[in-house]
Structure formats: structure tokens, C-alpha cells
Design a protein around this motif. Structure first.
Motif, PDB file in Angstrom:
ATOM      1  N   ASN A 140      42.226  51.160  50.386  1.00  0.00           N
ATOM      2  CA  ASN A 140      42.678  51.347  49.318  1.00  0.00           C
ATOM      3  C   ASN A 140      41.744  51.817  48.006  1.00  0.00           C
ATOM      4  O   ASN A 140      41.144  51.282  47.639  1.00  0.00           O
ATOM      5  CB  ASN A 140      42.948  49.397  48.707  1.00  0.00           C
ATOM      6  CG  ASN A 140      43.635  49.052  48.010  1.00  0.00           C
ATOM      7  OD1 ASN A 140      44.306  49.787  46.627  1.00  0.00           O
ATOM      8  ND2 ASN A 140      43.636  48.126  47.588  1.00  0.00           N
ATOM      9  N   ALA A 151      34.841  40.970  47.832  1.00  0.00           N
ATOM     10  CA  ALA A 151      36.223  42.290  48.114  1.00  0.00           C
ATOM     11  C   ALA A 151      34.727  43.023  47.267  1.00  0.00           C
ATOM     12  O   ALA A 151      33.694  42.604  46.836  1.00  0.00           O
ATOM     13  CB  ALA A 151      37.270  42.692  46.845  1.00  0.00           C
ATOM     14  N   TRP A 168      46.667  46.193  42.184  1.00  0.00           N
ATOM     15  CA  TRP A 168      45.806  45.937  42.782  1.00  0.00           C
ATOM     16  C   TRP A 168      44.422  44.512  41.521  1.00  0.00           C
ATOM     17  O   TRP A 168      44.005  45.185  40.011  1.00  0.00           O
ATOM     18  CB  TRP A 168      44.313  45.782  43.311  1.00  0.00           C
ATOM     19  CG  TRP A 168      43.282  45.464  44.438  1.00  0.00           C
ATOM     20  CD1 TRP A 168      43.520  44.294  45.707  1.00  0.00           C
ATOM     21  CD2 TRP A 168      42.424  44.565  43.617  1.00  0.00           C
ATOM     22  NE1 TRP A 168      42.562  43.975  45.786  1.00  0.00           N
ATOM     23  CE2 TRP A 168      41.766  43.929  45.091  1.00  0.00           C
ATOM     24  CE3 TRP A 168      41.274  44.721  42.433  1.00  0.00           C
ATOM     25  CZ2 TRP A 168      41.380  43.540  44.890  1.00  0.00           C
ATOM     26  CZ3 TRP A 168      40.313  43.727  43.025  1.00  0.00           C
ATOM     27  CH2 TRP A 168      39.826  43.183  44.005  1.00  0.00           C
ATOM     28  N   ASP A 206      37.525  51.922  41.720  1.00  0.00           N
ATOM     29  CA  ASP A 206      36.576  50.947  43.407  1.00  0.00           C
ATOM     30  C   ASP A 206      37.746  51.281  44.626  1.00  0.00           C
ATOM     31  O   ASP A 206      39.584  51.207  44.163  1.00  0.00           O
ATOM     32  CB  ASP A 206      37.712  49.743  42.348  1.00  0.00           C
ATOM     33  CG  ASP A 206      37.976  48.071  43.574  1.00  0.00           C
ATOM     34  OD1 ASP A 206      37.204  48.377  44.854  1.00  0.00           O
ATOM     35  OD2 ASP A 206      38.324  47.788  43.703  1.00  0.00           O
ATOM     36  N   THR A 207      37.491  52.066  45.412  1.00  0.00           N
ATOM     37  CA  THR A 207      38.308  52.192  46.653  1.00  0.00           C
ATOM     38  C   THR A 207      37.428  51.062  48.522  1.00  0.00           C
ATOM     39  O   THR A 207      36.752  49.926  47.747  1.00  0.00           O
ATOM     40  CB  THR A 207      37.729  53.215  47.413  1.00  0.00           C
ATOM     41  OG1 THR A 207      36.721  52.927  48.500  1.00  0.00           O
ATOM     42  CG2 THR A 207      38.054  53.781  46.020  1.00  0.00           C
ATOM     43  N   GLY A 208      38.579  50.324  48.899  1.00  0.00           N
ATOM     44  CA  GLY A 208      37.801  49.553  49.334  1.00  0.00           C
ATOM     45  C   GLY A 208      38.867  49.944  51.268  1.00  0.00           C
ATOM     46  O   GLY A 208      39.223  49.782  51.252  1.00  0.00           O
ATOM     47  N   MET A 245      33.540  45.617  53.783  1.00  0.00           N
ATOM     48  CA  MET A 245      34.063  46.726  53.042  1.00  0.00           C
ATOM     49  C   MET A 245      33.495  47.811  52.320  1.00  0.00           C
ATOM     50  O   MET A 245      32.140  47.839  51.733  1.00  0.00           O
ATOM     51  CB  MET A 245      35.072  45.819  51.373  1.00  0.00           C
ATOM     52  CG  MET A 245      36.381  46.744  51.340  1.00  0.00           C
ATOM     53  SD  MET A 245      37.124  45.978  50.025  1.00  0.00           S
ATOM     54  CE  MET A 245      37.996  44.749  50.399  1.00  0.00           C
ATOM     55  N   MET A 305      34.356  45.302  45.371  1.00  0.00           N
ATOM     56  CA  MET A 305      33.975  45.284  43.538  1.00  0.00           C
ATOM     57  C   MET A 305      33.252  44.777  43.146  1.00  0.00           C
ATOM     58  O   MET A 305      32.882  44.664  41.953  1.00  0.00           O
ATOM     59  CB  MET A 305      35.025  46.098  43.173  1.00  0.00           C
ATOM     60  CG  MET A 305      36.808  45.237  43.516  1.00  0.00           C
ATOM     61  SD  MET A 305      36.215  43.498  42.331  1.00  0.00           S
ATOM     62  CE  MET A 305      36.874  43.553  40.769  1.00  0.00           C
ATOM     63  N   VAL A 339      41.720  51.703  43.741  1.00  0.00           N
ATOM     64  CA  VAL A 339      42.493  51.684  42.526  1.00  0.00           C
ATOM     65  C   VAL A 339      42.191  52.310  41.593  1.00  0.00           C
ATOM     66  O   VAL A 339      40.575  52.649  41.880  1.00  0.00           O
ATOM     67  CB  VAL A 339      41.945  49.837  42.626  1.00  0.00           C
ATOM     68  CG1 VAL A 339      42.481  49.026  41.921  1.00  0.00           C
ATOM     69  CG2 VAL A 339      42.044  49.277  44.235  1.00  0.00           C
ATOM     70  N   ARG A 381      36.435  35.446  53.014  1.00  0.00           N
ATOM     71  CA  ARG A 381      37.816  35.174  52.220  1.00  0.00           C
ATOM     72  C   ARG A 381      38.479  33.964  53.377  1.00  0.00           C
ATOM     73  O   ARG A 381      37.872  34.432  54.924  1.00  0.00           O
ATOM     74  CB  ARG A 381      38.199  36.277  52.701  1.00  0.00           C
ATOM     75  CG  ARG A 381      38.871  36.993  51.407  1.00  0.00           C
ATOM     76  CD  ARG A 381      39.728  38.197  51.298  1.00  0.00           C
ATOM     77  NE  ARG A 381      39.237  39.007  50.292  1.00  0.00           N
ATOM     78  CZ  ARG A 381      40.035  40.426  50.353  1.00  0.00           C
ATOM     79  NH1 ARG A 381      41.413  40.919  51.033  1.00  0.00           N
ATOM     80  NH2 ARG A 381      39.664  41.466  49.542  1.00  0.00           N
TER      81      ARG A 381
HETATM   82  N1  SER Z   1      38.967  46.007  45.094  1.00  0.00           N
HETATM   83  C1  SER Z   1      40.031  46.545  46.108  1.00  0.00           C
HETATM   84  C2  SER Z   1      40.639  45.817  47.380  1.00  0.00           C
HETATM   85  O1  SER Z   1      39.560  44.753  47.561  1.00  0.00           O
HETATM   86  C3  SER Z   1      38.945  47.657  46.548  1.00  0.00           C
HETATM   87  O2  SER Z   1      37.769  47.971  47.103  1.00  0.00           O
HETATM   88  O3  SER Z   1      41.314  45.739  47.901  1.00  0.00           O
END
Ligand code: SER
Length: 889
Positions: free
Chosen positions: A200, A39, A160, A229-231, A86, A41, A202, A67
Motif C-alpha cells: 500500500n 502500522a 488511508w 508512507d508505504t506498507g 510491516m 507509520m 499512501v 492488531r
Molecule cells: N499506513 C499504511 C498502512 O498501514 C501504509 O503503510 O497500510
């Protein structure tokens, strides 16, 4: 809009809003709880937890992620991919929801010509966590999203965490409505295929404890600050912006897919099975390329295992499409490198290395497929013989584990044979193995320490242990963490194994190929701890392992740390020598000789690098010669910090797996070598004294290992060799320089003598052929000779003798049997003339009769056959048995 442009827009948008653009970290996670970064983050986790000070409170990145839990789903659905990128913006205790939400909205809806993504507002939906009224009101009141397009969801969807202890928080997700053709009305709660999650957000504000499910874990408390934290999945975003249905049809992946179709003759969009294979290939080739570029090598555990599986699945799917030839992976990797090269220029720079690794894996897997098939056939036979219709799970596992045979291949081939496979049993064994591999990797770095205990230690050390060991080998400190058996302890008595954390330390923790320092820690109360290992299980945390030698170690006590100076110096010499040899190889072999690992121990080092074949002995000698010549020039060894860009511009070698933080440490040896490195080194190259390269060998597909000695160890090695040479000269009564010629003369004479001896022995054996033929006795009208040759007669001579005697009896029906004991086991040869064959006597069958008596087996053709047994004492019996068989004919 091209994928690279999607990333550029995202990063620029946030850069313009005060965010520092942070380059993607390596896929190799620093975090001991993860094998691979999964991810955006992950590299920011220590900042969220307050363990490290961020370079800026606002940051943005496009992070490479892998993943694999859903690897079997790749290609079957259009959402799953093993590699993805990401995009994210991060606030470490700076802005929170009230700003993160409008930022996201602005970037998504701003027209494309103004640098945004240009989504029509009415196509966007959002979800918020159950009780997050605050987020809902920001969306509704501040941003203007109508309430009927804001939906609430529970823990499962809108809370999350990384799935392990660490930072977590409620989140808010933004969805894009692809329209009625894709599914039901009703927003994301009704249909996640029609409404695609694109972002997303967070609201990272809590720290969670352990727990297995997504919804059931304790919240341990608040994080030091409220964070964001955004993704955003780059691939998914690109699919929407490029107007294609799924990620495999986006620009970068499509290039690989299309090429795979071209190479195999498969047509995309005609047949579901072929489509799945093409998607698997596209995704996996790209993942494999990215993983290799980050220094991961195919192997049987941990990350290496993940990579091997990905590469082998690609090859397997190519074969399913009819692509049998070697070299297909090379072509596809080439496409992947070019497709990703715009965003990751290092791929192009290191293309030769990437190819070396992937080509070698392809080679070895194709070989595996060839040998594995033979082993598979045996397994099938066994299953059949025992009357079953199922291939046992452990057979399938062995095929997979030992021979690298993928289970889907086993399944398919078994079904062709009308057999089933005990998949349940296979998967259980696989699970067990994977757990073992994961645990091994973790144990190495963390001991048996729990991550929450590590976090606590780090906090105790003030967020980061101050490493003073570049400049000092001793220093005062405070003992801020004491563990016994992995748990915090207030004190530990004499003889106890302990783990100790100091707030500052001169001890170097094992890392970057350099072994850990040893030494002692003397405490204020007089206690002494002997340090025999030092590890950094988390970034910034240095843990000393050892034993209390005397007294009682107490947490909080003052401490004086002393590194074992001799050991450290010897290790530093090895490390500097490694850099020099690395530079030497690159000069000799070119860029492709990239370092793939190293170990610097006292007086000795090894250095692994990618190369397609063995390094010629001449090159090894030249490199050795050059580095020794350079080192006596007594060059300055200098370490300094600089930005990654600056370091690159200076031509510093960025090693695989480096974390591209803002500042990097560069170590240079005069003008000869310049590398990114966190290790310790000598001050001047002259201190190395001498480097002796011991040799070079293969340690796996496409990877070579050079081992060498440094300093006094190198000298002692050469001195020993010199004594050896003197002894040889003495024994051969020759001058040293005459030795090669003299030895080769002796060897040649010896070989000639052996040949001569052999010839004489043969002649002796054959000399009796004539008289043997004369002794033939009549056994029921057949001339029979049964002879036991003297022990030690070789099998070849036995055969020659039998054939020779038969030649003398060729006009008659005759059977000649010659036996002997060349070493410890009896051998029997039977030769039969045509006349005897006409009477139904076959050499193969007669050898069978003899071998049975000798307790062995054998066979051959009708005219000449050979066999053997275990029991020399039964030779007489064997002769009799054959004679009887001849008589009965
Ligand atoms: N940590 C969150 C995710 O992996 C947003 O970055 O979706």
C-alpha cells in the motif's frame, strides 16, 4: 525466500536509495491514541505532522505491529493475524508519487538474483484513488502498467488514515494475481482472495479530523509537506514468495504450528476445527512472545489485557486439541523465540524473562480453569433452579472478568449442559469494560485533552518543547499554550486549574518510572502558577498542570520556571539508587532479573523485575550491602548520548519498552551500572548517602517488587528501628544482642504454658465424664445424657466429652448430647451408641433437631455428629427437643 530475507531485501533496496534504516519501535506505542503500534507509520506520525524533525527525510523500517480487532477471525480465515511486520519506506517532504511508484515497481519486479522480489509484471495489478489521475498516469506512462490492470476505487479502499485525527491521504495499492484457482477474473475490485494486496503506497498529504467511519471525516487541511508512507505485510509477502497458501504456513509461523501439532498429536490439514486451533496457537504464541519481549505484562486492562487474552486463547486452543499439560507454552514460546530470533536478537538474549512471564501466566490460567469450573457449575445450578435455560450475561462476564474464564469456554461448557449463554449481554459488559480500560490509559497521559488540541500545543511550542532540566532547575521561557478545562484560553485568573505549555522548561515530565517535578512558573506580569503535575502526552510535548496562585496567567507572556529543588534532588537520588539496585540484582541473580517497571519518588523507590520465585532474604541483604559499599566509593554518575549499537556494545542495559531511536541516552554509575535512561540523576553516588531495602514481594505472575528508601529517609527508617530495639531491650531487661534469644525464650515459655493450660482445662472437662454417665436418665428405654458445659469450653473438648461419656454407656442403647458456647455461638455434639442406633436413633438427625432450635445447621455420621447455631439462649430448648426426639424413637 525466508521471512528474514524478505525484510533484508526490502531494507537494503531502500538503503541503497538513500533511506536511513530505522529499527522497529517497541510495540508499546508512544502515541496516546493507540494501545499498541498497529502500522509501520505510527512512529513516524510526529514527522508527518511537522511536530518533530526527522533524523533523515528518507527512512525505511520493518515495524512490529499488533492488531486485535479481528482476533476472533484469526485462524478461521487465512489472512488475519494479531502480530505482523510491516515493511515500509517513508519520505518526509522529500520525494512523492512520481518516485515512490517506480521504487515499488522496481523492487517487486527486479529479478531475485539481483536483489528484487522477481514478480512477473503481468501478475501485478494496481488500484488508485478515484480522482488520482496523477498516480494513474505515473503507473501507466512512467512504469508501463497497461490501463486494464489499473483500477479506481473510492474512499473505503483507497484513502488511508489511522482511523483517528492525524495524517492521511489517497493511496495506491499493488496486488498479486494468484491465478484462476483462487477466484474470479477481474482484478482486485472483483476478488481480493485471488488478487492479494501486497503493498500500500499512501500519498500522505492531508490532516484529518475526528469521525467514526472510514469515509466520513473532515479534512482539516494540508500537512506541512507532501509525504510518502508505504506498507508491505512481511508475512503475506513471505507466503507468496515461499509458494504457500497462507501466512500460517510461512517459515516462522509454521515452526510454531508444527510444534503445536507435535505436542498435541493434532494433524494439520485433516480437520477444520483442529486447523483453526493450530493457526490460533501459532499466531498467538508468536504475538504473546513479541509483546512480552517489549515489556508488556499480562493484566486486566489496556495492553496487559490484550496480552492476557492472547496467551489464554493459545492455552485454551491447546486444550481443545487435547494438550492439557503444563509446560506446553514454554516449549512453544521457545520455538517462537528461536524462529523470530534472527530478526530480533534481543528475544534470544531475554529468553529467560519471556519464559518466566509466559510460564507464570500458563500456571495461573490452568489454576483458573480448575477453580473456574467449580464456579461455572454453581452458575449452571442457579440458572437451572430459576427454571431458565440461559446463563445470564453478567454470570458469563463475572466468570471471565473475575476468574479469567474465556467466553468460548463458557459457551462450550454451557452447551454441554444444554444451556445457552446471553452472549449479547456478555459482550455489552465486555465493551463497557474495555472502553473504561482504554479511557483510563488515555486519561492518565492526556488528561481529558483532545489529540487535536495537543497537536496545536505542540505546534505552538515550535514542534518540540526544549527540555533544559538535565542541567538547569530554573530558566526563562515563554508561555506558548494555556488551557482551562482542556480548551485553549487566552487568560486564567487566580484559583483556576490550568494546563500550561512553555517553549522550554526545566520541569521533568513523569516518565521512565520517574515522578514529575513540582514547582512554580512566574509570569512576566507577576502572576504565579503552582505546578503539581507534569506529563508528556505526545513525544516532545511537555504539559505542566497546576493552579494559578495569584494574578492572571496570560498566553504569550514571558515566564520564569522554577523546579522545587528539594523534591527533584530526592527523586534523582531515588532514580540513581534504582539503577544501582537493578545492577546489584543482575549481578546476584543473573540476566533474568530484568526490570519490569519502577517508580522513583522523593526518598523512596520501588523496582519491579522478572523472577520465577521469591528472592531469598540472604540475596536481598547481599545486594543491599553491595550497593551501599559501592555508593560510598563516590562514583561519578555520567549521562551521555550515543548510538544504540554503541550503547549495546558497551553493555548498557536496554530496558523493555525503550524506543530504539537513533541516539540514546546512557546513564552510568562509575563502572557499576550502565543503562539507557532519560531520567535525572545525582552527580556522584556518594550523594545517595544510604540505601535501605525494605523488602520484596510478588506483584503478579513472575514479577517481584522490591521497595527501598534512600538518603535521609533511609536513615530515619533505621533510626526509628534502632529506637524500637532500645525500647524492647528496656522492657525485657536485656542487652540488644540478647534480644532474639530472650524473645524466643519468652515465646517458647508462653506456648508451653498455653499447652499446659489447655491440658488442664480438658482434664477438668473430662473429669466429670464419669459422674455425667451416672446421671443418664431413662427416656423410653434409652439412656439419655444432656449436658451443657461451661461457656468457653472448646468444640474439641465438647466432642471429647461426648465420646467419653458414650464410652461409659457403650453397653446400653444411649444418646449423649453435649452443648456449650466456645465463643459467641452455641455448639452441639451428639454421640450415639450402637444399641441406640439399632433403635433408629442417628446422631446426624438428632444434631439436626438441636440445630433447628439453635437457629443453625450441622450434620455428621450416624454415631457422632456436630452442629451449631446462632442463639445461645435456646440451648435449653435444644436439649429438650433432642430428649423428646429420643423419647419418640
Ligand atoms: N499506513 C499504511 C498502512 O498501514 C501504509 O503503510 O497500510
Amino acid at each position: 525466500m525466508e521471512s528474514a530475507e524478505v525484510a533484508r531485501r526490502f531494507l537494503t533496496f531502500f538503503e541503497e536509495r538513500g533511506h536511513q534504516v530505522v529499527p522497529s519501535a517497541s510495540l508499546v506505542a508512544e502515541d496516546p491514541t493507540l494501545l499498541l503500534v498497529n502500522a509501520g507509520m505510527v512512529p513516524f506520525k510526529p514527522y508527518f505532522l511537522g511536530q518533530r524533525t526527522p533524523p533523515s527525510q528518507r527512512m525505511t523500517s520493518a515495524q512490529k505491529c499488533v492488531r486485535t480487532p479481528d482476533i476472533e477471525e484469526v485462524g478461521k480465515t487465512t489472512r488475519h493475524a494479531t502480530f505482523f511486520q510491516m515493511l515500509g519506506n517513508f519520505s518526509i517532504g522529500d520525494y512523492f508519487k512520481e518516485q515512490a511508484i517506480p521504487f515499488a515497481w522496481e523492487l517487486l519486479t527486479r529479478p531475485r538474483e539481483d536483489g528484487g522480489f522477481g514478480f512477473p509484471e503481468e501478475k501485478l495489478w494496481v488500484t488508485v484513488f478515484d480522482d488520482d489521475d496523477e498516480a494513474q498516469s505515473i503507473w501507466h506512462e512512467k512504469v508501463g502498467v497497461p490501463l486494464d490492470r489499473i483500477q479506481r476505487r473510492g474512499m473505503e479502499d483507497n484513502f488511508w488514515s489511522m482511523g483517528v485525527p492525524g495524517p492521511c491521504g489517497p493511496c495506491s495499492e499493488i496486488y498479486y494475481d494468484r491465478g484462476p484457482a483462487y477466484g474470479r477474473e477481474g482484478g482486485p475490485v472483483a476478488d481480493e482472495d485471488r488478487y492479494l494486496e501486497v503493498w500500500n503506497l499512501v500519498f500522505m498529504q492531508f490532516e484529518r479530523g475526528p469521525g467514526d467511519s472510514k469515509t466520513d471525516f473532515p479534512i482539516l487541511g494540508d500537512l506541512p509537506a507532501k509525504n510518502i508512507d508505504t506498507g508491505m505485510g512481511l508475512e503475506r509477502m513471505a507466503a507468496i514468495l515461499q509458494g504457500v497458501d497462507n501466512i500460517y504456513e510461512t517459515d516462522t509461523l509454521w515452526r510454531v504450528l508444527d510444534r503445536a501439532a507435535g505436542l498435541t498429536g493434532a494433524r494439520y490439514g485433516r480437520d477444520r476445527r483442529a486447523d483453526v486451533s493450530l493457526r490460533v496457537i501459532a499466531d498467538h504464541v508468536r504475538s504473546g512472545t513479541m509483546m512480552v519481549a517489549d515489556g508488556i505484562r499480562p493484566g486486566n486492562e489496556g495492553r496487559g489485557y490484550v496480552l492476557r487474552r492472547i496467551l489464554r486463547r493459545s492455552i485454551r486452543n491447546l486444550r481443545l486439541l487435547g494438550g492439557q499439560d503444563a509446560g506446553l507454552m514454554h516449549e512453544l514460546t521457545d520455538v517462537a523465540i528461536k524462529a523470530m530470533g534472527e530478526q530480533y536478537p534481543e528475544l534470544v538474549r531475554t529468553a529467560a524473562n519471556i519464559h518466566t512471564v509466559i510460564d507464570a501466566e500458563e500456571d495461573s490460567f490452568l489454576q483458573t480453569l480448575r477453580t473456574g469450573t467449580a464456579i461455572f457449575d454453581t452458575a449452571v445450578e442457579e440458572a437451572r433452579r430459576s427454571g431458565g435455560r440461559t446463563l445470564a450475561g453478567d454470570q458469563a462476564f463475572k466468570l471471565h472478568d473475575t476468574y479469567g474464564f474465556p467466553i468460548d469456554l463458557t459457551l462450550e461448557m454451557a452447551s454441554e449442559q444444554g444451556l445457552q449463554v446471553d452472549e449479547e449481554g456478555f459482550r455489552r459488559l465486555m465493551r463497557e469494560q474495555r472502553e473504561r480500560a482504554k479511557k483510563d490509559a488515555r486519561d492518565k497521559r492526556t488528561g481529558n485533552l483532545d489529540v487535536s488540541v495537543l497537536d496545536e500545543l505542540l505546534t505552538g511550542a515550535g514542534g518540540e518543547v526544549d527540555f533544559i532540566g538535565y542541567g538547569h532547575l530554573r530558566g526563562d521561557a515563554r508561555l506558548v499554550g494555556l488551557l482551562v478545562g482542556g480548551a485553549n484560553a487566552p487568560a486564567a485568573g487566580e484559583g483556576t486549574e490550568v494546563e500550561v505549555v512553555l517553549d522550554r522548561t526545566p520541569f521533568y515530565a513523569e516518565g521512565g518510572g520517574q515522578l514529575a517535578d513540582h514547582g512554580v512558573i512566574r509570569l512576566g506580569n507577576g502572576a504565579v502558577v503552582e505546578v503539581t503535575d507534569v506529563q508528556a502526552p505526545l513525544p516532545g510535548l511537555i504539559v505542566h498542570r497546576g493552579r494559578v496562585l495569584s494574578g492572571e496567567a496570560q498566553a504569550g507572556d514571558s515566564a520564569h520556571a522554577e523546579v522545587d529543588v528539594e523534591r527533584r534532588r530526592a527523586i534523582s537520588r531515588s532514580h540513581t539508587a534504582t539503577h544501582m539496585v537493578h545492577a546489584g540484582f543482575r549481578r546476584a541473580l543473573g540476566e533474568s532479573a530484568a526490570q519490569a517497571g519502577s517508580e522513583n519518588s522523593p526518598g523512596r523507590f520501588r523496582f519491579d523485575f522478572t523472577a520465577s520465585g521469591a528472592v531469598p532474604a540472604g540475596v536481598l541483604r547481599d545486594v543491599e550491602d553491595e550497593v551501599n559499599e559501592v555508593l560510598v566509593g563516590d562514583l561519578d554518575v555520567r549521562a551521555f548520548h550515543t548510538s544504540i549499537d554503541e550503547a549495546r556494545a558497551m553493555g548498557a542495559l536496554a530496558l523493555f519498552g525503550e524506543k530504539y531511536g537513533d541516539e540514546v541516552r546512557v546513564v552510568e554509575v562509575g563502572d557499576y551500572s550502565r543503562e539507557l535512561c532519560g531520567g535525572t540523576h545525582v552527580a556522584r553516588s556518594g550523594q545517595l548517602g544510604l540505601i535501605k531495602v525494605l523488602g520484596e514481594s510478588s506483584i503478579g505472575a513472575g514479577v517481584r517488587r522490591v521497595e527501598a528508601l534512600v538518603g535521609i529517609d533511609a536513615f530515619r527508617f533505621l533510626a526509628r528501628e534502632s529506637v524500637l530495639v532500645a525500647q524492647l531491650a528496656e522492657q525485657l531487661k536485656a542487652r540488644k544482642e540478647e534480644l532474639p534469644e530472650r524473645i524466643s525464650g519468652v515465646v517458647t515459655r508462653l506456648r508451653d504454658a498455653e499447652k499446659e493450660l489447655e491440658k488442664l482445662r480438658s482434664q477438668q472437662v473430662l473429669a466429670i465424664a464419669g459422674s455425667l454417665a451416672d446421671t443418664a436418665k431413662d427416656v423410653g428405654g434409652i439412656a439419655f445424657v444432656g449436658h451443657r458445659a461451661p461457656d468457653g469450653t472448646g468444640a474439641d473438648d465438647l466432642r471429647k466429652l461426648a465420646v467419653d461419656v458414650r464410652g461409659r454407656l457403650v453397653a446400653r442403647p444411649a444418646v449423649v448430647m453435649v452443648t456449650g458456647v466456645p465463643k459467641d455461638r452455641p455448639v452441639v455434639v451428639v454421640a450415639v451408641t450402637e444399641g441406640a442406633r439399632e433403635r433408629g436413633l442417628k446422631a446426624g438427625a438428632l444434631v439436626g433437631v438441636a440445630a433447628k432450635a439453635l437457629g443453625g445447621g450441622g450434620g455428621g455420621k450416624d454415631d457422632l455428629a456436630q452442629g451449631g447455631g446462632a442463639n445461645p439462649a435456646a440451648i435449653g430448648e435444644a436439649l429438650d427437643a433432642v430428649e423428646r426426639a429420643v423419647g419418640a424413637a
